[in-house]
Design an enzyme around this catalytic site. Structure first.
Site, mmCIF file in Angstrom:
data_model
loop_
_atom_site.group_PDB
_atom_site.id
_atom_site.type_symbol
_atom_site.label_atom_id
_atom_site.label_comp_id
_atom_site.label_asym_id
_atom_site.label_seq_id
_atom_site.Cartn_x
_atom_site.Cartn_y
_atom_site.Cartn_z
ATOM 1 N N ARG A 1 29.135 -25.087 42.113
ATOM 2 C CA ARG A 1 30.460 -25.559 41.694
ATOM 3 C C ARG A 1 31.493 -25.423 42.802
ATOM 4 O O ARG A 1 32.421 -26.236 42.901
ATOM 5 C CB ARG A 1 30.917 -24.780 40.460
ATOM 6 C CG ARG A 1 30.152 -25.094 39.199
ATOM 7 C CD ARG A 1 30.672 -24.243 38.048
ATOM 8 N NE ARG A 1 30.522 -22.823 38.325
ATOM 9 C CZ ARG A 1 31.219 -21.855 37.728
ATOM 10 N NH1 ARG A 1 32.140 -22.172 36.844
ATOM 11 N NH2 ARG A 1 31.013 -20.588 38.019
ATOM 12 N N GLN B 1 13.807 -31.109 44.409
ATOM 13 C CA GLN B 1 13.576 -30.195 43.290
ATOM 14 C C GLN B 1 12.976 -30.969 42.121
ATOM 15 O O GLN B 1 13.437 -32.065 41.798
ATOM 16 C CB GLN B 1 14.867 -29.521 42.835
ATOM 17 C CG GLN B 1 14.598 -28.424 41.801
ATOM 18 C CD GLN B 1 15.857 -27.830 41.211
ATOM 19 O OE1 GLN B 1 16.610 -28.507 40.521
ATOM 20 N NE2 GLN B 1 16.083 -26.554 41.470
ATOM 21 N N ASP C 1 28.889 -18.479 41.675
ATOM 22 C CA ASP C 1 30.307 -18.166 41.860
ATOM 23 C C ASP C 1 30.733 -17.986 43.314
ATOM 24 O O ASP C 1 31.660 -17.226 43.585
ATOM 25 C CB ASP C 1 30.689 -16.908 41.073
ATOM 26 C CG ASP C 1 30.554 -17.091 39.583
ATOM 27 O OD1 ASP C 1 30.372 -18.236 39.149
ATOM 28 O OD2 ASP C 1 30.609 -16.078 38.847
ATOM 29 N N PRO D 1 21.017 -27.901 44.089
ATOM 30 C CA PRO D 1 20.656 -29.146 43.389
ATOM 31 C C PRO D 1 21.577 -29.313 42.185
ATOM 32 O O PRO D 1 21.632 -28.450 41.316
ATOM 33 C CB PRO D 1 19.196 -28.910 42.967
ATOM 34 C CG PRO D 1 19.024 -27.421 42.971
ATOM 35 C CD PRO D 1 19.974 -26.873 43.978
ATOM 36 N N LYS E 1 13.342 -21.757 42.008
ATOM 37 C CA LYS E 1 14.699 -21.349 41.639
ATOM 38 C C LYS E 1 14.663 -20.846 40.207
ATOM 39 O O LYS E 1 14.226 -21.560 39.299
ATOM 40 C CB LYS E 1 15.672 -22.523 41.762
ATOM 41 C CG LYS E 1 17.133 -22.148 41.535
ATOM 42 C CD LYS E 1 18.050 -23.328 41.864
ATOM 43 C CE LYS E 1 19.519 -22.914 41.805
ATOM 44 N NZ LYS E 1 20.012 -22.742 40.426
ATOM 45 N N CYS F 1 16.728 -24.314 34.685
ATOM 46 C CA CYS F 1 17.543 -25.295 33.968
ATOM 47 C C CYS F 1 17.703 -24.872 32.509
ATOM 48 O O CYS F 1 16.711 -24.656 31.805
ATOM 49 C CB CYS F 1 16.907 -26.681 34.051
ATOM 50 S SG CYS F 1 17.823 -27.934 33.130
ATOM 51 N N ASN G 1 22.634 -17.114 44.173
ATOM 52 C CA ASN G 1 23.389 -18.275 43.709
ATOM 53 C C ASN G 1 24.313 -17.858 42.575
ATOM 54 O O ASN G 1 23.900 -17.167 41.657
ATOM 55 C CB ASN G 1 22.415 -19.367 43.257
ATOM 56 C CG ASN G 1 23.097 -20.547 42.592
ATOM 57 O OD1 ASN G 1 22.612 -21.082 41.614
ATOM 58 N ND2 ASN G 1 24.235 -20.972 43.101
ATOM 59 N N THR H 1 22.949 -31.738 39.017
ATOM 60 C CA THR H 1 22.719 -32.902 38.178
ATOM 61 C C THR H 1 23.919 -33.842 38.244
ATOM 62 O O THR H 1 25.054 -33.412 38.093
ATOM 63 C CB THR H 1 22.473 -32.466 36.719
ATOM 64 O OG1 THR H 1 21.308 -31.669 36.675
ATOM 65 C CG2 THR H 1 22.308 -33.672 35.820
#
Length: 745
Positions: free
Chosen positions: A611, A415, A588, A340, A487, A447, A586, A342
């Site tokens: 990313r 989410q 890299d 997810p 998460k 977050c 999660n 932003t």
């Protein structure tokens, strides 16, 4: 090597090329000239062996992308000094925008009493209140004219008092900009559904309109339709003229939410049950803590403990809903997950990633309170493309949950963020009632945005395990058949990881829950981001800690058999997914090598990509094929073209829709420009934390797409969306990667 135009060493100077004028001459699947680099590559997709002889190549420097010397603009300079900054700004993928602002937060007060300074122009923090200008027609056409033939308009309720334009020919001549010629001059919306719901406002209106001569001899402007495609579109499960889109909530439903006309009976019943049991639960623990401890027997006998717990559980009534009959979900090596994201995790980008192999997708994080208040912008995040409601791949090679039905599974999940049990349960109830196509609902507990954490949501929940467990339990009780997942991050502080303890609580249930007989939290999967809240993206993700948590879950599964036929065993009605909790890592993941190394070494069920997908969305294709794909610049440009097309179909092909599409395209290009083609690298695998020194590509287009100047991103957007509106503005999130300074000297 073919001739290449040298790029200025100053990153502030945009690459000046007229690629948009001859873009039709670029072959999408053309090869790349790569002479003299020591690697034989041909065709658009080339397999590169990571075991290639690296002994003769220069030593790899940490934090610097190892680009071959012939592509460096200053090959003799210090790579470290030239390496581009940006790692500290990568939390822009999770950066705050106006949706996360607390309009009543105390930190906005200026100097206490008596200081009521206006906050309108007060911009603080990263990306706060970024301005994108406007994209409007010069003359605003009245909606009564937008979809009507020239001589048969609808009646305007405002009559002569209406300030909008009613003269159609005047609007077309002076009120809007010229039609676009991209996409062959054909409207993407009309091509997909046989009509364009934007009518005369569409910037491709010439492709679906014509001038006809009436019986009286007058020439009338008419909008055209394709009956065959329109009929097929009307059979789509979508609503509100959005073909191929699901989870479109009717306007009336959002109005009812805003007026508090929509009830939440399941949440009300659950919260009533919780309140009815809170006093007896508190009395139980108060009595237990206050009871004298026997010197000769500080710990009760197993039979005595079993009897006490049985008596305690008998004091509680069962909750009105149980999570045991939920739809089963599955994670395996064949299900790479798009995180997810932003802003960037929008529908067109997810649609592109699904085409390239993503098997699970998540919406942007949606705030709970705006959802239950019916805010249009928040509900728009729940929309999914029809490709996202197809089942993910399923090879039946890994651990399978009993009762899993792949035909009923789908890719897209939602989410949410919430800071209180009542808010989370009501949010989940309205979501499951209004959005039928959800794989699961995930609670964001990671977050790091301050404005979210200050309200007690996001990473703030990591420090309150009991509250988090109660929130998840409530979500499970009201979500009907939709599974609930979570998460999390390693913790809130770098030196104090708490995820191990939290994972154990979520899988088995906390002490209080076990004593009270409430069962587990009922989560079907847990995703762990291998960083702390404090760390953000300044360091690499800690996959060794992720491996520890994965090992803990495996151990808890083994130990569960020891609890059989005891009071410690969870009631099977209180567990989801047959009690099997999937664990996802999660952080890299930037290549298929990273993906499979994490599966093998950390022993996670699957890996979530964030990313890595923003920089190169074809990472999912690499994972599927198990090889590097050296995409040519023209291939990468076709992905930009697809995004632009999907954006117009999502946000509209009128002036406003094009402006919105351009904004989100530029947001994506701010990440995509970081990609360094593998054919230019001396060492593999590439590292997502590496920053490239100034380099030139193998052709002009590759150099342009690697530019970190946002003005060049706008040039790329103009290839498909036409010249930007004079009032359009773009402020990059990554200010350190979007140079806009004068050349030195």
């Amino acid at each position: 090597m073919t001739d290449k135009t040298a790029i200025s060493a100053d990153p502030a100077e945009p690459v000046q090329r007229q690629l948009h004028s001859n873009i039709e001459n670029i072959e999408p699947d053309g090869g790349i000239g790569n002479e003299g680099n020591g690697t034989e590559l041909s065709g658009p997709k080339r397999k590169i062996n990571p075991e290639d002889d690296l002994t003769s190549r220069s030593k790899r420097q940490k934090g610097v992308a190892p680009i071959k010397a012939e592509y460096l603009i200053h090959p003799t300079g210090s790579r470290v000094a030239e390496a581009r900054r940006g790692a500290e700004d990568d939390d822009a993928a999770e950066a705050a925008d106006d949706r996360y602002r607390d309009r009543n937060s105390r930190d906005k007060r200026q100097g206490g009493k008596g200081h009521k300074k206006s906050q309108r122009n007060n911009q603080k923090g990263q990306n706060t209140s970024r301005k994108f200008g406007s994209s409007h027609d010069k003359l605003q056409l009245c909606n009564t004219r937008a979809l009507s033939p020239e001589f048969s308009p609808k009646d305007c309720s405002y009559g002569d008092r209406c300030r909008l334009e009613h003269d159609l020919r005047k609007y077309l001549a002076k009120g809007k900009r010229e039609d676009l010629t991209t996409f062959g001059g054909k409207c993407p919306i009309y091509e997909s559904k046989g009509f364009c719901n934007l009518g005369w406002k569409c910037r491709f209106v010439g492709s679906h309109s014509e001038e006809r001569e009436n019986k009286d001899g007058r020439q009338e402007l008419i909008l055209m339709e394709d009956p065959e495609r329109k009929s097929a579109a009307e059979q789509s499960p979508a609503a509100e003229d959005e073909v191929g889109v699901v989870n479109v909530v009717p306007k009336e439903a959002k109005i009812n939410l805003s007026k508090r006309k929509t009830g939440t009976p399941r949440s009300d019943a659950y919260l009533q049950w919780v309140n009815a049991n809170v006093d007896s639960l508190r009395n139980h623990f108060d009595n237990k803590l206050g009871a004298p401890i026997q010197e000769d027997d500080k710990k009760p006998e197993p039979e005595q403990e079993k009897h006490e717990k049985g008596d305690n559980r008998a004091q509680y009534t069962e909750p009105p809903f149980l999570p045991s009959e939920k739809r089963r979900i599955y994670y395996g090596s064949e299900t790479p997950i798009l995180a997810p994201l932003t802003t960037q995790g929008n529908l067109p980008f997810r649609r592109l990633c699904v085409e390239l192999g993503a098997q699970v997708t998540w919406s942007e994080m949606a705030m709970g309170l705006p959802l239950i208040q019916g805010e249009k912008g928040e509900w728009a995040l729940m929309k999914a493309h029809e490709s996202e409601i197809r089942p993910p791949k399923f090879f039946q090679k890994n651990i399978i949950v009993q009762g899993y039905d792949n035909a009923k599974d789908l890719k897209f999940g939602a989410q949410i963020a919430a800071n209180k049990p009542w808010l989370a349960t009501k949010t989940v109830e309205v979501l499951t009632s209004l959005c039928p196509h959800l794989r699961a609902i995930d609670l964001n507990c990671g977050c790091p945005i301050n404005l979210v954490c200050e309200q007690g949501a996001g990473s703030a929940l990591l420090d309150n395990g009991a509250k988090l467990e109660n929130i998840l339990r409530g979500m499970n009780y009201v979500s009907n058949e939709t599974p609930i997942t979570a998460k999390i991050r390693m913790g809130t502080k770098d030196s104090q990881p708490t995820a191990l303890k939290l994972v154990k609580r979520l899988v088995l249930g906390g002490y209080e829950a076990i004593e009270a007989g409430k069962g587990t939290s009922g989560v079907a999967a847990i995703t762990l981001h291998g960083r702390s809240k404090q760390q953000r993206y300044t360091k690499s993700a800690d996959w060794s800690y992720i491996a520890e948590c994965a090992a803990l879950i495996r151990r808890l599964k083994r130990d569960r058999s020891e609890q059989s036929d005891t009071m410690k065993e969870a009631d099977p009605r209180d567990v989801a997914n047959e009690g099997h909790v999937y664990f996802v890592g999660n952080g890299d993941c930037y290549s298929h090598i990273d993906y499979y190394n994490h599966l093998d070494n950390a022993q996670v069920d699957s890996v979530m990509v964030a990313r890595g997908a923003l920089i190169k969305p074809w990472i999912f294709e690499e994972i599927e094929k198990g090889q590097y794909l050296d995409k040519s610049a023209s291939e990468r440009l076709t992905y930009v073209e697809k995004f632009a097309k999907y954006g117009l179909q999502t946000w509209g092909s009128d002036e406003m829709g094009i402006g919105t599409t351009r904004r989100f395209l530029l947001e994506w290009l701010s990440f995509a420009c970081r990609y360094v083609p593998v054919g230019l690298l001396e060492h593999l695998p590439p590292n997502i934390q590496d920053r490239a020194p100034a380099f030139k590509g193998r052709d002009d287009l590759e150099s342009l797409m690697s530019s970190e100047n946002y003005k060049d991103w706008i040039k790329i957007s103009e290839m498909f969306l036409g010249p930007a509106h004079p009032d359009f503005k773009f402020e990059p999130k990554h200010k350190s990667n979007a140079y806009d300074i004068e050349a030195e000297g």
